[in-house]
Motif scaffolding. Structure first.
Motif, PDB file in Angstrom:
ATOM      1  N   HIS A  90       7.889   0.134   0.489  1.00  0.00           N
ATOM      2  CA  HIS A  90       7.621  -1.215   0.938  1.00  0.00           C
ATOM      3  C   HIS A  90       6.127  -1.638   0.990  1.00  0.00           C
ATOM      4  O   HIS A  90       5.956  -3.072  -0.026  1.00  0.00           O
ATOM      5  CB  HIS A  90       8.713  -1.874   1.964  1.00  0.00           C
ATOM      6  CG  HIS A  90       8.088  -1.605   2.992  1.00  0.00           C
ATOM      7  ND1 HIS A  90       7.374   0.086   3.938  1.00  0.00           N
ATOM      8  CD2 HIS A  90       7.333  -2.380   3.971  1.00  0.00           C
ATOM      9  CE1 HIS A  90       6.720  -0.581   5.110  1.00  0.00           C
ATOM     10  NE2 HIS A  90       7.128  -1.946   5.178  1.00  0.00           N
ATOM     11  N   ILE A  91       5.466  -0.864   1.220  1.00  0.00           N
ATOM     12  CA  ILE A  91       4.054  -1.587   1.596  1.00  0.00           C
ATOM     13  C   ILE A  91       3.187  -1.550  -0.377  1.00  0.00           C
ATOM     14  O   ILE A  91       2.359  -2.007  -0.562  1.00  0.00           O
ATOM     15  CB  ILE A  91       2.777  -0.967   2.694  1.00  0.00           C
ATOM     16  CG1 ILE A  91       3.422  -1.218   3.598  1.00  0.00           C
ATOM     17  CG2 ILE A  91       1.848  -1.561   2.515  1.00  0.00           C
ATOM     18  CD1 ILE A  91       3.037  -0.910   5.020  1.00  0.00           C
ATOM     19  N   ALA A  92       3.115   0.180  -0.290  1.00  0.00           N
ATOM     20  CA  ALA A  92       2.844   0.601  -1.960  1.00  0.00           C
ATOM     21  C   ALA A  92       3.175  -0.551  -3.227  1.00  0.00           C
ATOM     22  O   ALA A  92       2.854  -0.759  -4.049  1.00  0.00           O
ATOM     23  CB  ALA A  92       3.172   1.299  -2.384  1.00  0.00           C
ATOM     24  N   ALA A  93       4.576  -0.750  -2.915  1.00  0.00           N
ATOM     25  CA  ALA A  93       5.763  -2.003  -3.717  1.00  0.00           C
ATOM     26  C   ALA A  93       4.922  -2.936  -3.972  1.00  0.00           C
ATOM     27  O   ALA A  93       4.848  -4.062  -4.355  1.00  0.00           O
ATOM     28  CB  ALA A  93       6.383  -1.966  -3.600  1.00  0.00           C
ATOM     29  N   ALA A  94       4.549  -3.915  -2.135  1.00  0.00           N
ATOM     30  CA  ALA A  94       4.410  -4.685  -2.609  1.00  0.00           C
ATOM     31  C   ALA A  94       2.655  -5.312  -2.873  1.00  0.00           C
ATOM     32  O   ALA A  94       2.229  -5.890  -4.254  1.00  0.00           O
ATOM     33  CB  ALA A  94       4.300  -5.281  -0.839  1.00  0.00           C
ATOM     34  N   ARG A  95       1.680  -4.437  -2.707  1.00  0.00           N
ATOM     35  CA  ARG A  95       0.720  -4.580  -3.125  1.00  0.00           C
ATOM     36  C   ARG A  95       0.298  -4.288  -4.645  1.00  0.00           C
ATOM     37  O   ARG A  95      -0.391  -5.016  -4.962  1.00  0.00           O
ATOM     38  CB  ARG A  95      -0.626  -2.669  -2.103  1.00  0.00           C
ATOM     39  CG  ARG A  95      -0.271  -2.695  -0.837  1.00  0.00           C
ATOM     40  CD  ARG A  95      -1.294  -1.518  -0.476  1.00  0.00           C
ATOM     41  NE  ARG A  95      -1.389  -1.612   1.229  1.00  0.00           N
ATOM     42  CZ  ARG A  95      -2.679  -1.466   1.472  1.00  0.00           C
ATOM     43  NH1 ARG A  95      -2.502   0.436   1.303  1.00  0.00           N
ATOM     44  NH2 ARG A  95      -3.368  -1.038   3.109  1.00  0.00           N
ATOM     45  N   ALA A  96       1.478  -3.284  -5.502  1.00  0.00           N
ATOM     46  CA  ALA A  96       1.246  -3.256  -6.606  1.00  0.00           C
ATOM     47  C   ALA A  96       2.276  -4.175  -7.104  1.00  0.00           C
ATOM     48  O   ALA A  96       2.260  -4.070  -8.201  1.00  0.00           O
ATOM     49  CB  ALA A  96       1.574  -1.819  -7.007  1.00  0.00           C
ATOM     50  N   GLY A  97       2.847  -5.130  -6.443  1.00  0.00           N
ATOM     51  CA  GLY A  97       3.988  -6.663  -7.444  1.00  0.00           C
ATOM     52  C   GLY A  97       4.977  -5.856  -7.836  1.00  0.00           C
ATOM     53  O   GLY A  97       5.218  -6.849  -8.882  1.00  0.00           O
ATOM     54  N   VAL A  98       5.700  -5.316  -7.229  1.00  0.00           N
ATOM     55  CA  VAL A  98       6.610  -4.414  -7.297  1.00  0.00           C
ATOM     56  C   VAL A  98       8.022  -4.156  -6.841  1.00  0.00           C
ATOM     57  O   VAL A  98       7.456  -4.540  -5.498  1.00  0.00           O
ATOM     58  CB  VAL A  98       6.504  -2.406  -7.843  1.00  0.00           C
ATOM     59  CG1 VAL A  98       7.864  -2.024  -8.335  1.00  0.00           C
ATOM     60  CG2 VAL A  98       4.848  -2.153  -9.456  1.00  0.00           C
ATOM     61  N   GLN A  99       9.407  -4.487  -7.116  1.00  0.00           N
ATOM     62  CA  GLN A  99       9.823  -4.824  -6.225  1.00  0.00           C
ATOM     63  C   GLN A  99      10.920  -3.673  -6.914  1.00  0.00           C
ATOM     64  O   GLN A  99      11.243  -3.469  -7.855  1.00  0.00           O
ATOM     65  CB  GLN A  99      10.592  -6.288  -6.545  1.00  0.00           C
ATOM     66  CG  GLN A  99      11.850  -6.219  -5.742  1.00  0.00           C
ATOM     67  CD  GLN A  99      12.826  -7.767  -6.209  1.00  0.00           C
ATOM     68  OE1 GLN A  99      11.877  -8.580  -7.097  1.00  0.00           O
ATOM     69  NE2 GLN A  99      13.683  -8.190  -5.278  1.00  0.00           N
ATOM     70  N   ILE A 100      11.346  -2.492  -5.904  1.00  0.00           N
ATOM     71  CA  ILE A 100      12.141  -1.589  -6.155  1.00  0.00           C
ATOM     72  C   ILE A 100      13.462  -2.209  -5.776  1.00  0.00           C
ATOM     73  O   ILE A 100      13.970  -2.705  -5.939  1.00  0.00           O
ATOM     74  CB  ILE A 100      11.711  -1.079  -5.043  1.00  0.00           C
ATOM     75  CG1 ILE A 100      10.151  -0.601  -5.430  1.00  0.00           C
ATOM     76  CG2 ILE A 100      12.743   0.297  -5.264  1.00  0.00           C
ATOM     77  CD1 ILE A 100       9.936   0.601  -3.510  1.00  0.00           C
ATOM     78  N   ASP A 101      14.665  -2.358  -7.196  1.00  0.00           N
ATOM     79  CA  ASP A 101      14.981  -2.363  -7.830  1.00  0.00           C
ATOM     80  C   ASP A 101      16.525  -1.182  -7.256  1.00  0.00           C
ATOM     81  O   ASP A 101      16.595   0.366  -7.959  1.00  0.00           O
ATOM     82  CB  ASP A 101      15.878  -2.740  -9.204  1.00  0.00           C
ATOM     83  CG  ASP A 101      17.464  -3.003  -9.889  1.00  0.00           C
ATOM     84  OD1 ASP A 101      18.088  -2.847  -8.342  1.00  0.00           O
ATOM     85  OD2 ASP A 101      17.196  -4.583 -10.168  1.00  0.00           O
ATOM     86  N   ILE A 102      17.360  -0.486  -6.265  1.00  0.00           N
ATOM     87  CA  ILE A 102      17.951   0.276  -5.735  1.00  0.00           C
ATOM     88  C   ILE A 102      19.141   0.336  -7.201  1.00  0.00           C
ATOM     89  O   ILE A 102      19.793   1.244  -7.195  1.00  0.00           O
ATOM     90  CB  ILE A 102      19.034   0.000  -4.507  1.00  0.00           C
ATOM     91  CG1 ILE A 102      17.147   0.037  -3.148  1.00  0.00           C
ATOM     92  CG2 ILE A 102      19.712   1.121  -4.868  1.00  0.00           C
ATOM     93  CD1 ILE A 102      18.440   0.023  -2.375  1.00  0.00           C
ATOM     94  N   GLY A 103      19.974  -1.177  -7.097  1.00  0.00           N
ATOM     95  CA  GLY A 103      21.126  -0.972  -8.690  1.00  0.00           C
ATOM     96  C   GLY A 103      20.055  -0.421  -9.549  1.00  0.00           C
ATOM     97  O   GLY A 103      20.633   0.562 -10.628  1.00  0.00           O
ATOM     98  N   HIS A 104      19.280  -0.583 -10.402  1.00  0.00           N
ATOM     99  CA  HIS A 104      17.926   0.547 -11.429  1.00  0.00           C
ATOM    100  C   HIS A 104      17.507   1.716 -11.343  1.00  0.00           C
ATOM    101  O   HIS A 104      18.291   2.490 -11.694  1.00  0.00           O
ATOM    102  CB  HIS A 104      17.280  -0.335 -11.501  1.00  0.00           C
ATOM    103  CG  HIS A 104      16.540   0.067 -12.428  1.00  0.00           C
ATOM    104  ND1 HIS A 104      16.493  -0.150 -14.204  1.00  0.00           N
ATOM    105  CD2 HIS A 104      15.335   0.501 -12.566  1.00  0.00           C
ATOM    106  CE1 HIS A 104      15.167   1.035 -14.643  1.00  0.00           C
ATOM    107  NE2 HIS A 104      14.327   1.786 -14.100  1.00  0.00           N
TER     108      HIS A 104
END
Length: 230
Positions: A90-104
């Motif tokens: 969740h921290i790595a995604a926020a730093r990278a500007g990425v939203q992790i989509d479980i559906g995807h």
């Protein structure tokens, strides 16, 4: 015409913590499954932490899973989310500007089952590792709805971690299909006593025991595969 090929076997691998050997177990499981299934492939839905390998930023866990596979698949399917920083997703995604989509992530796993006969999905960190401010690895496992293999890193505290994780897995309505005992701490006292306790309490079969090794070889590990995985 309807495709008569049986739906691919798929297994979700989680651990009692990070650094307990999930990738070792996942790659060893791929080798074991390859004795029964022609096309086996690994999946790392979310990988956090890259390094420069052969001139390309890559994650070593993802590369290990690909090396153990018997077929090639599009990289956007076996590793949909690759994050640069080696921190909680969740921290790595926020730093990278990425939203992790479980559906995807689920859609990618489903796509892999059409390309392979067996798919091993390796989760990130422990079972409840945060993927965002509101979702965890447990939410992903629940959405995937796969049998779960638990990797227990044998070190002080592992009994509590193993029992809590097993409880969390079952609370999500998932099946704990088996567990692996990985000797990650050579100096740990009473290791066999710990294994005996977990054999009794986890209420799931022990599928493999991994001795402590400085450079373990996943091809050399022996799995007692359930009949339904063969």
């Amino acid at each position: 015409m309807t495709d008569a090929r049986p739906k691919a076997l798929s297994i979700f691998v989680t651990g009692t913590d990070t650094g307990v050997g999930k990738t070792l177990v996942s790659t060893a499981l791929l080798h074991a499954l390859a004795k029964h299934h022609a096309r086996v492939v690994g999946m790392k839905p979310v990988a956090a932490g890259t390094e420069l390998i052969n001139g390309v930023q890559a994650n070593e866990d993802v590369l290990a899973l690909r090396a153990a596979a018997t077929c090639s698949v599009p990289p956007e399917l076996d590793n949909p989310v690759l994050l640069p920083d080696p921190v909680s997703p969740h921290i790595a995604a926020a730093r990278a500007g990425v939203q992790i989509d479980i559906g995807h992530l689920v859609a990618c796993q489903r796509a892999l089952t059409t390309l392979a006969d067996a798919v091993v999905v390796e989760g990130a960190g422990g079972f409840l590792v945060p993927l965002s401010a509101t979702e965890t690895g447990a939410d992903l496992a629940q959405a995937l709805d796969l049998p779960v293999l638990l990797v227990v890193g044998l070190r002080l505290g592992c009994l509590n971690h193993a029992l809590l994780t097993a409880e969390a897995i079952r609370a999500r309505g998932l099946t704990l299909a088996g567990w692996v005992a990985n000797h990650v701490d050579a100096s740990m006292l009473a290791q066999e006593d710990n294994i005996a306790f977990l054999r009794q309490k986890l209420q799931a079969p022990l599928l493999a025991t991994i001795p402590y090794q400085s450079t373990p070889d996943p091809r050399a590990l022996t799995f007692n595969l359930p009949q339904t995985w063969q």
